[in-house]
Design a protein around this motif. Sequence first.
Motif, PDB file in Angstrom:
ATOM      1  N   ILE B  48       0.850  -1.193   0.000  1.00 29.98           N
ATOM      2  CA  ILE B  48       0.000   0.000   0.000  1.00 29.98           C
ATOM      3  C   ILE B  48       0.885   1.243   0.000  1.00 29.98           C
ATOM      4  N   GLY B  49       0.816   2.023  -1.058  1.00 25.26           N
ATOM      5  CA  GLY B  49       1.579   3.271  -1.132  1.00 25.26           C
ATOM      6  C   GLY B  49       0.760   4.405  -0.552  1.00 25.26           C
ATOM      7  N   ILE B 262     -10.828   6.321   9.883  1.00 27.00           N
ATOM      8  CA  ILE B 262      -9.757   5.340   9.635  1.00 27.00           C
ATOM      9  C   ILE B 262     -10.352   3.958   9.336  1.00 27.00           C
ATOM     10  N   ALA B 263     -11.408   3.593  10.051  1.00 25.58           N
ATOM     11  CA  ALA B 263     -12.049   2.294   9.798  1.00 25.58           C
ATOM     12  C   ALA B 263     -12.561   2.232   8.365  1.00 25.58           C
ATOM     13  N   ILE B 269      -9.469   0.223   1.493  1.00 22.59           N
ATOM     14  CA  ILE B 269      -8.235  -0.431   1.037  1.00 22.59           C
ATOM     15  C   ILE B 269      -8.510  -1.914   0.784  1.00 22.59           C
ATOM     16  N   SER B 270      -9.277  -2.492   1.690  1.00 18.18           N
ATOM     17  CA  SER B 270      -9.609  -3.909   1.571  1.00 18.18           C
ATOM     18  C   SER B 270     -10.466  -4.163   0.324  1.00 18.18           C
ATOM     19  N   TYR B 275     -11.018  -6.022  -5.378  1.00 15.80           N
ATOM     20  CA  TYR B 275     -11.219  -5.648  -6.787  1.00 15.80           C
ATOM     21  C   TYR B 275     -10.032  -6.106  -7.642  1.00 15.80           C
ATOM     22  N   LEU B 276      -8.811  -5.820  -7.157  1.00 16.35           N
ATOM     23  CA  LEU B 276      -7.617  -6.194  -7.930  1.00 16.35           C
ATOM     24  C   LEU B 276      -7.544  -7.702  -8.122  1.00 16.35           C
ATOM     25  N   LYS B 277      -7.843  -8.432  -7.057  1.00 14.26           N
ATOM     26  CA  LYS B 277      -7.731  -9.887  -7.119  1.00 14.26           C
ATOM     27  C   LYS B 277      -8.764 -10.475  -8.088  1.00 14.26           C
ATOM     28  N   SER B 278      -9.954  -9.888  -8.107  1.00 11.66           N
ATOM     29  CA  SER B 278     -11.017 -10.462  -8.942  1.00 11.66           C
ATOM     30  C   SER B 278     -10.940  -9.987 -10.394  1.00 11.66           C
TER      31      SER B 278
END
Lengths: 342, 342
Positions: B48-49, B262-263, B269-270, B275-278
């Motif tokens: 995570i950047g 923050i939550a 982020i999760s 999204y990236l994985k799918s």
Amino acid sequence: MPVIQTKSILNGERLALTRTLSQIENNTSEGNQILEELFPHTGKAHLIGITGAPGTGKSTLVNRLVFNYRHPHEGKNAPSIAVVAVDPSSPFSGGAILGDRVRMQDLAGDPGVFIRSMASRGSLGGLASTTSGLVQVFDAAGFDIILIETVGAGQAEVEIASLAHTTVVVEAPGLGDEIQTFKAGILEIADILVVNKADKPGADNALRALRNMLSLTQPEKKSVIHHGEQLAVEQSLEINDLTNQDWIPLVLPTIATTGDGIAELISGISKHKEYLKSSGGWILKEQARLTNEVGNLLQQALHKRWNSSISPSEYEDVLDKVVRRQVSPRKAVERLIKGAGL
Amino acid sequence: MPVIQTKSILNGERLALTRTLSQIENNTSEGNQILEELFPHTGKAHLIGITGAPGTGKSTLVNRLVFNYRHPHEGKNAPSIAVVAVDPSSPFSGGAILGDRVRMQDLAGDPGVFIRSMASRGSLGGLASTTSGLVQVFDAAGFDIILIETVGAGQAEVEIASLAHTTVVVEAPGLGDEIQTFKAGILEIADILVVNKADKPGADNALRALRNMLSLTQPEKKSVIHHGEQLAVEQSLEINDLTNQDWIPLVLPTIATTGDGIAELISGISKHKEYLKSSGGWILKEQARLTNEVGNLLQQALHKRWNSSISPSEYEDVLDKVVRRQVSPRKAVERLIKGAGL
């Protein structure tokens, strides 16, 4: 489009200048050819780097500096000024939405002023090379002063500004983080430190803190300086320090929005130029800057040579193995260099 | 000093980790050897950047993120987290004078957290390579999440952050210039835009402005995306865009000092990771990042090969001619490449 005449640039013709600057930004062969012809005519201008974090009012300060240089006290000649803005957040880059552009109109139509902002995308070595090219064009065209404005939070941008003859670092009170930036490297490159927005709370503290830091760092700096050390491509920032050994950076308050302190800043910049000329520092700065430029161009040329020697399929094959974790990045580089027959 | 065992790093032993990170920062052959051995074990962590201009409260936000990740709601497992801070003004770099370090004590002694700041000097390609090396060590050591914090005003630093899987760009209201930075390139790299200090005046305007900009830029972005374009060393930022084609960046308000928002940021982020994985975007991001790393290492290797082939006197002679304006920088490079017998 007609071929640009080198003579037109040497005469400072604005249309020829504009076209040449575009050629250089686009890295065309015509642009490179013109740079070849102009290079012997460079080396006269006073290059002034101005860098500072966003929010310090750096662009307003640059604007005010240009205005004051162009409107000197009676009896003095106004120097001609070019501005190269390497700053995506600069109002000079045409993206201003905060009204700064309005102020720029004070300078519109003045033939002794030329402002050019850089698109600031592409590779980092490219950014430095392009800046250098634009500066050379303005230098050959006879501009007395060239201001190089960069946003001073990134290493590349700080380095670009620090390669000028005189480096001005702009600070502002109350930004919190920024004071730490000084500790981490920007302090060392400054010939002149400006605390802008000096009417804001905390300005006196910032001035005092900076002066304290300078008095603490001076002896330390002297102890690590060795005269006559061999120049190396990546040591330019240290070389810059070297030229500063007898110059104690000035710490000056300004209020760019009203013009307070700008006359003193111009006088400080002028003093630094005299110091460089009399101490031999000028030629050391020239060496550092040109060494850096040759280093950047060399990197690009080596990469280009490699790129034209490798087959695209071999390149993709090696990269694919890296993504699959079958070959490490370092081993990949070994293969890619061998694969190009180098 | 004893030789570092790869096994100790894979087991996440802190002393071995600390030593390895130093070897890599100093670019030693031992460090490179360890990277070779670790590389096959990388590719599991979520990178995570986090980038943003000074004054946005980015470091406090990172600190808070780490704390919340480590203290999840009941019944959830806390991921292990490493932080690589590529930021000279970061409190993680040990130069803090504003009290941020005090807050870091919340995390001291937590075996699931490892924070490393980079000295951030040296060449730019070196900065990117070192970051990459540190990230690989943490990845191989089994950290679930690696936060890469960079100060987002410089191109090098922005690029480093943008090569993570998920890029968070931090903004704050009232900094003036920053809103323009978005126009000039940072907007395009953001998967998530955070407006921190959301309790400050102007926060609602900033949120609205960013959401408007995003809705304006989305169609334009789609029109310039072509699937399956060949990867080239310098195109990594565009590739990064490519993976975003169906992801509309989230715009989220936070108040890092209190923990508000923050939550929601962690949840965002999760979502981006899912999204990236799918979508297959994960592998494209991997390709972009590793292509960039190979490109940086290649540049360094080519330069090293050249440097060991040229005689120092020939190098100095050519540079001297440049300073005297007898040879242009480009002609100098031609001579230097020939002189090295390349």
